[in-house]
Design an enzyme around this catalytic site. Sequence first.
Site, PDB file in Angstrom:
ATOM      1  N   SER A 306      -1.822   0.945   4.324  1.00  0.00           N
ATOM      2  CA  SER A 306      -2.431  -0.452   4.131  1.00  0.00           C
ATOM      3  C   SER A 306      -3.665  -0.281   3.282  1.00  0.00           C
ATOM      4  CB  SER A 306      -2.686  -1.101   5.236  1.00  0.00           C
ATOM      5  OG  SER A 306      -1.208  -1.363   5.926  1.00  0.00           O
ATOM      6  N   THR A 307      -4.215   0.768   3.244  1.00  0.00           N
ATOM      7  CA  THR A 307      -5.289   1.081   2.326  1.00  0.00           C
ATOM      8  C   THR A 307      -5.104   0.705   0.929  1.00  0.00           C
ATOM      9  OG1 THR A 307      -5.088   3.261   2.003  1.00  0.00           O
ATOM     10  CG2 THR A 307      -6.479   2.842   3.716  1.00  0.00           C
TER      11      THR A 307
END
Length: 583
Positions: A306-307
């Site tokens: 999710s970064t």
Amino acid sequence: MKRPVSKAQAKTRTQPAVLGWRFAFVLVSISAVFVALVARAAWLQVLEPDMLVTQGDLRSLRVESDKVMRGMILDRHGEALAVSVPVEAIWADPKEVLERNAPGDERRWHALAEILQLSPQQLLSRIGDNPQRRFVYLQRQVNPAVVDYVRKLRVPGIHFRQESRRYYPAGEVAAQLIGFTNVDDVGVEGVEKRFNDLLTGTAGRKVYRKDAKGREIEVLEREQATESATVVLSIDQRIQAVAYRELKKAVLSNGAASGSAVVIDVQTGEILAMVNSPSFNPNNRRNTPIHRFRNRAITDTFEPGSTMKPLAVLSALEFGSANLDTVVDVSPGFMRIGGSWVRDPSNYNRLDLTGIIQKSSNMGVARLVLEVPHQHVIGLYHNMGLGQDSGASIIGESTGIFSFRQRWSDFERATFSYGYGLSVTAVQLARAYATMANGGINRPLSIVKQTEPELGERVLKEEFALAMLEMMEANIGPGGTATRAQVPGYRVGGKTGTARKAVAGGYGDDYIASFAGVGPISQPRLACVVVINEPAGDFYHGGEIAAPVFANIMGAAMQLLNLPPDGQSRPRITAVRGGQNAG
């Protein structure tokens, strides 16, 4: 009564022979010897003079070398990270040892073997293996106390030679970054290898002729020494030490296999800290597993999870399919794409862009990216520094796994938006977040202290880059996935990442937990990435184990740099609505 002398006898006495055979033999022999000597002299002096010249040079020519110490490696404030200290090597002249029967003096010989940690027989075999050799090392980079002891033994044929040994004051804190040298003082890992030519220098050399009493009578050749250079890194040893301490604590407390952390000055692209755990002691590498020498922050790739969502949102903003007021329908919290599912942990109904980042919505970024041509998404990721060298030029850096193929399925495009289907390094991810933090200008990273930052290249509109900072700030506030990343007194923002590790045929049960963020939000100065590999405890999400490490590192770093607290300042951008659900 006298005898009468015959006429024949009288004639013989009055006419002696002019040249007898004995005299002729002697004359011929002397002549032959003389001719031979003249011929030999002519041969040696005229036809083959090299042998005499060589013998003369061996007796009269001498060469002296000026030893040049290896250059120092310093941090940006002048703190030593690698220095050379003078030591000595113990060597033997086997021919002299054997001719003078040094092993015959058992007391001295046994004492020498013991201090060198050899048996007398082993010592003799090393020296006597080839009696005609004139040089063999017994031990190198020897402790001064050992040298003094051996010198006092006065063993015939045992000599000493000046050399240097590398010492690393920071120890394990910067071990993988700085690297180390081998016994010949040549860099073989890390910065030591990257800048080996600069650090080595060139020894001076003088060739001269001496007389029988050892006095210098003629200098035939002289080469001046080239001093080694001192390399000043961009690393701030204070931040490096804090980052290593916090990372090591997290790796141990979570039973993780390894971890990495990187801190970057977003205004210059300088790397202020790069740490890995577990580390090793570069001053004593005996019995250290070789895999610990690897600088994982630049060599190990991972799926960022999710970064990547801030970059996915930015791709939609840059393409124009979304704006800062866009609201995305993410109900019912899941959707089927090509036989596979994309899911959110809950049904968030409708989310604005801040809400997508704050809630880490897979549905939200997938819907945004599916409206953007995949070439544009890939191009933006690449422009942010993914899939390419970071610019730091550190030995062993990986470019990651980044596909530029033309055909993508919709499901691949969707998973690409939340960090699957590509692999990056910690330093690449830090560069991407530094690009967002400095208003959308991508600069190559540097491990060397810069006097003037590179101009860089604008890859994002400043409006969108600054808006994304506040979206990520909402992620650490109430309702976000990274509340444990808050830094007292400072406004910071970032994004968590939790990704399963790929195995043959799919994904296994191990995780990569990560957090990437920037601060202070009001005037960004630092970007920091923390990666925890294979946590073994009950917690494995980035917001649970990587975010607190980020908070501790960033809090200490901003205080060490005397950055003014901005916790009470208001957001500069009002177009972002703070991450509330819009509907």
